[in-house]
Design a protein around this motif. Structure first.
Motif, PDB file in Angstrom:
ATOM      1  N   ASP A  26      17.988  -3.864 -40.171  1.00 58.93           N
ATOM      2  CA  ASP A  26      18.001  -2.723 -41.092  1.00 58.93           C
ATOM      3  C   ASP A  26      19.355  -1.995 -41.109  1.00 58.93           C
ATOM      4  OD1 ASP A  26      17.758  -1.543 -38.581  1.00 58.93           O
ATOM      5  OD2 ASP A  26      16.014  -0.335 -39.094  1.00 58.93           O
ATOM      6  N   GLN A  27      20.308  -2.433 -40.292  1.00 55.47           N
ATOM      7  CA  GLN A  27      21.650  -1.852 -40.284  1.00 55.47           C
ATOM      8  C   GLN A  27      22.685  -2.773 -40.927  1.00 55.47           C
ATOM      9  OE1 GLN A  27      21.952  -1.233 -36.065  1.00 55.47           O
ATOM     10  NE2 GLN A  27      21.161   0.843 -36.190  1.00 55.47           N
ATOM     11  N   VAL A  28      22.262  -3.943 -41.331  1.00 52.90           N
ATOM     12  CA  VAL A  28      23.182  -4.912 -41.936  1.00 52.90           C
ATOM     13  C   VAL A  28      23.510  -4.462 -43.359  1.00 52.90           C
ATOM     14  CG1 VAL A  28      23.411  -7.287 -42.751  1.00 52.90           C
ATOM     15  CG2 VAL A  28      22.386  -6.836 -40.528  1.00 52.90           C
ATOM     16  N   GLU A  29      24.800  -4.232 -43.590  1.00 54.82           N
ATOM     17  CA  GLU A  29      25.299  -3.874 -44.913  1.00 54.82           C
ATOM     18  C   GLU A  29      26.535  -4.714 -45.182  1.00 54.82           C
ATOM     19  OE1 GLU A  29      25.803   0.338 -45.446  1.00 54.82           O
ATOM     20  OE2 GLU A  29      23.912   0.772 -44.436  1.00 54.82           O
ATOM     21  N   GLU A  30      26.765  -5.027 -46.434  1.00 50.77           N
ATOM     22  CA  GLU A  30      27.835  -5.948 -46.793  1.00 50.77           C
ATOM     23  C   GLU A  30      29.209  -5.457 -46.336  1.00 50.77           C
ATOM     24  OE1 GLU A  30      29.382  -8.649 -50.540  1.00 50.77           O
ATOM     25  OE2 GLU A  30      27.545  -7.476 -50.742  1.00 50.77           O
ATOM     26  N   ASP A  31      29.499  -4.169 -46.506  1.00 58.82           N
ATOM     27  CA  ASP A  31      30.821  -3.674 -46.094  1.00 58.82           C
ATOM     28  C   ASP A  31      31.022  -3.786 -44.585  1.00 58.82           C
ATOM     29  OD1 ASP A  31      28.956  -1.587 -45.655  1.00 58.82           O
ATOM     30  OD2 ASP A  31      30.463  -0.036 -45.951  1.00 58.82           O
ATOM     31  N   LEU A  32      29.969  -3.561 -43.816  1.00 57.55           N
ATOM     32  CA  LEU A  32      30.064  -3.692 -42.363  1.00 57.55           C
ATOM     33  C   LEU A  32      30.268  -5.159 -41.978  1.00 57.55           C
ATOM     34  CD1 LEU A  32      29.959  -2.560 -39.518  1.00 57.55           C
ATOM     35  CD2 LEU A  32      27.465  -2.673 -39.644  1.00 57.55           C
ATOM     36  N   LEU A  33      29.565  -6.069 -42.645  1.00 57.63           N
ATOM     37  CA  LEU A  33      29.741  -7.494 -42.353  1.00 57.63           C
ATOM     38  C   LEU A  33      31.167  -7.951 -42.642  1.00 57.63           C
ATOM     39  CD1 LEU A  33      26.395  -8.985 -43.702  1.00 57.63           C
ATOM     40  CD2 LEU A  33      27.035  -8.581 -41.311  1.00 57.63           C
ATOM     41  N   HIS A  34      31.744  -7.471 -43.731  1.00 52.85           N
ATOM     42  CA  HIS A  34      33.132  -7.821 -44.046  1.00 52.85           C
ATOM     43  C   HIS A  34      34.082  -7.274 -42.973  1.00 52.85           C
ATOM     44  CE1 HIS A  34      32.936  -9.908 -47.868  1.00 52.85           C
ATOM     45  NE2 HIS A  34      32.025  -9.034 -48.268  1.00 52.85           N
ATOM     46  N   ALA A  35      33.836  -6.047 -42.523  1.00 53.49           N
ATOM     47  CA  ALA A  35      34.678  -5.457 -41.477  1.00 53.49           C
ATOM     48  C   ALA A  35      34.561  -6.255 -40.182  1.00 53.49           C
ATOM     49  CB  ALA A  35      34.287  -4.000 -41.244  1.00 53.49           C
ATOM     50  N   LEU A  36      33.342  -6.660 -39.832  1.00 52.49           N
ATOM     51  CA  LEU A  36      33.141  -7.465 -38.629  1.00 52.49           C
ATOM     52  C   LEU A  36      33.891  -8.790 -38.749  1.00 52.49           C
ATOM     53  CD1 LEU A  36      29.346  -6.786 -38.063  1.00 52.49           C
ATOM     54  CD2 LEU A  36      31.175  -6.191 -36.460  1.00 52.49           C
ATOM     55  N   GLN A  76      13.310  -7.122 -44.457  1.00 50.39           N
ATOM     56  CA  GLN A  76      14.611  -6.680 -43.933  1.00 50.39           C
ATOM     57  C   GLN A  76      15.322  -7.830 -43.226  1.00 50.39           C
ATOM     58  OE1 GLN A  76      12.908  -3.291 -41.853  1.00 50.39           O
ATOM     59  NE2 GLN A  76      14.266  -1.923 -43.008  1.00 50.39           N
ATOM     60  N   PHE A  77      14.581  -8.657 -42.500  1.00 49.56           N
ATOM     61  CA  PHE A  77      15.191  -9.822 -41.856  1.00 49.56           C
ATOM     62  C   PHE A  77      15.752 -10.777 -42.906  1.00 49.56           C
ATOM     63  CE2 PHE A  77      11.740  -9.141 -38.448  1.00 49.56           C
ATOM     64  CZ  PHE A  77      12.550  -8.305 -37.715  1.00 49.56           C
ATOM     65  N   ARG A  78      14.953 -11.036 -43.945  1.00 49.87           N
ATOM     66  CA  ARG A  78      15.404 -11.935 -45.012  1.00 49.87           C
ATOM     67  C   ARG A  78      16.664 -11.397 -45.692  1.00 49.87           C
ATOM     68  NH1 ARG A  78       9.592 -12.060 -46.363  1.00 49.87           N
ATOM     69  NH2 ARG A  78       8.771 -14.037 -45.597  1.00 49.87           N
ATOM     70  N   ARG A  79      16.673 -10.112 -45.991  1.00 52.12           N
ATOM     71  CA  ARG A  79      17.819  -9.492 -46.653  1.00 52.12           C
ATOM     72  C   ARG A  79      19.060  -9.586 -45.765  1.00 52.12           C
ATOM     73  NH1 ARG A  79      20.128  -5.002 -45.748  1.00 52.12           N
ATOM     74  NH2 ARG A  79      21.454  -3.989 -47.257  1.00 52.12           N
ATOM     75  N   ALA A  80      18.897  -9.297 -44.487  1.00 57.31           N
ATOM     76  CA  ALA A  80      20.030  -9.339 -43.553  1.00 57.31           C
ATOM     77  C   ALA A  80      20.607 -10.746 -43.462  1.00 57.31           C
ATOM     78  CB  ALA A  80      19.597  -8.844 -42.174  1.00 57.31           C
ATOM     79  N   VAL A  81      19.742 -11.742 -43.343  1.00 52.95           N
ATOM     80  CA  VAL A  81      20.210 -13.128 -43.243  1.00 52.95           C
ATOM     81  C   VAL A  81      20.917 -13.544 -44.533  1.00 52.95           C
ATOM     82  CG1 VAL A  81      19.462 -15.537 -43.031  1.00 52.95           C
ATOM     83  CG2 VAL A  81      18.533 -13.797 -41.496  1.00 52.95           C
ATOM     84  N   ALA A  82      20.381 -13.145 -45.679  1.00 42.78           N
ATOM     85  CA  ALA A  82      21.012 -13.486 -46.958  1.00 42.78           C
ATOM     86  C   ALA A  82      22.409 -12.869 -47.051  1.00 42.78           C
ATOM     87  CB  ALA A  82      20.141 -13.028 -48.119  1.00 42.78           C
ATOM     88  N   LEU A  83      22.546 -11.610 -46.634  1.00 47.85           N
ATOM     89  CA  LEU A  83      23.865 -10.969 -46.655  1.00 47.85           C
ATOM     90  C   LEU A  83      24.831 -11.629 -45.687  1.00 47.85           C
ATOM     91  CD1 LEU A  83      23.089  -7.132 -46.916  1.00 47.85           C
ATOM     92  CD2 LEU A  83      24.361  -8.534 -48.547  1.00 47.85           C
ATOM     93  N   MET A  84      24.329 -11.997 -44.507  1.00 46.50           N
ATOM     94  CA  MET A  84      25.177 -12.686 -43.527  1.00 46.50           C
ATOM     95  C   MET A  84      25.667 -14.016 -44.074  1.00 46.50           C
ATOM     96  SD  MET A  84      23.171 -11.939 -40.006  1.00 46.50           S
ATOM     97  CE  MET A  84      23.327 -10.403 -39.129  1.00 46.50           C
ATOM     98  N   LYS A  85      24.789 -14.767 -44.723  1.00 47.58           N
ATOM     99  CA  LYS A  85      25.197 -16.038 -45.323  1.00 47.58           C
ATOM    100  C   LYS A  85      26.230 -15.817 -46.418  1.00 47.58           C
ATOM    101  CE  LYS A  85      21.113 -18.915 -44.575  1.00 47.58           C
ATOM    102  NZ  LYS A  85      20.050 -19.673 -45.265  1.00 47.58           N
ATOM    103  N   LYS A  86      26.035 -14.784 -47.205  1.00 52.61           N
ATOM    104  CA  LYS A  86      26.955 -14.480 -48.304  1.00 52.61           C
ATOM    105  C   LYS A  86      28.352 -14.164 -47.788  1.00 52.61           C
ATOM    106  CE  LYS A  86      27.722 -11.158 -52.012  1.00 52.61           C
ATOM    107  NZ  LYS A  86      27.215  -9.934 -52.671  1.00 52.61           N
TER     108      LYS A  86
END
Length: 89
Positions: free
Chosen positions: A37-47, A78-88
């Motif tokens: 529930d904390q996975v957001e696209e901008d944070l993933l890009h920063a990581l 939320q798990f599905r959304r997080a995994v989809a964003l991580m893959k993206k």
């Protein structure tokens, strides 16, 4: 590895840490633990930009009743959304 299962609990702190790590001359490859529930696209890009090679989320169960029973406060969606964003990213 950051031994902090709430790495992104304070998004501002997580982003600042990523920025600081990106700005050094070291080649980093590190891992974080993050709630779905904390996975957001901008944070993933920063990581990713700072050298994070793996962001692990805890999916204790795929059963909504079990998730509620253990007090996970996260859903399968939320798990599905997080995994989809991580893959993206």
């Amino acid at each position: 590895m950051f031994w902090d299962d709430n790495f992104a609990a304070r998004k501002d702190r997580a982003l600042a840490l990523c920025k600081a790590m990106k700005g050094n001359d070291l080649r980093l490859d590190y891992t974080v633990q993050i709630r779905a529930d904390q996975v957001e696209e901008d944070l993933l890009h920063a990581l990713k930009d700072s050298g994070c090679g793996l962001a692990a989320i805890g999916v204790e169960s795929g059963n909504e009743l079990m998730l509620a029973g253990i007090g996970k406060n996260e859903t399968k969606e939320q798990f599905r959304r997080a995994v989809a964003l991580m893959k993206k990213v």
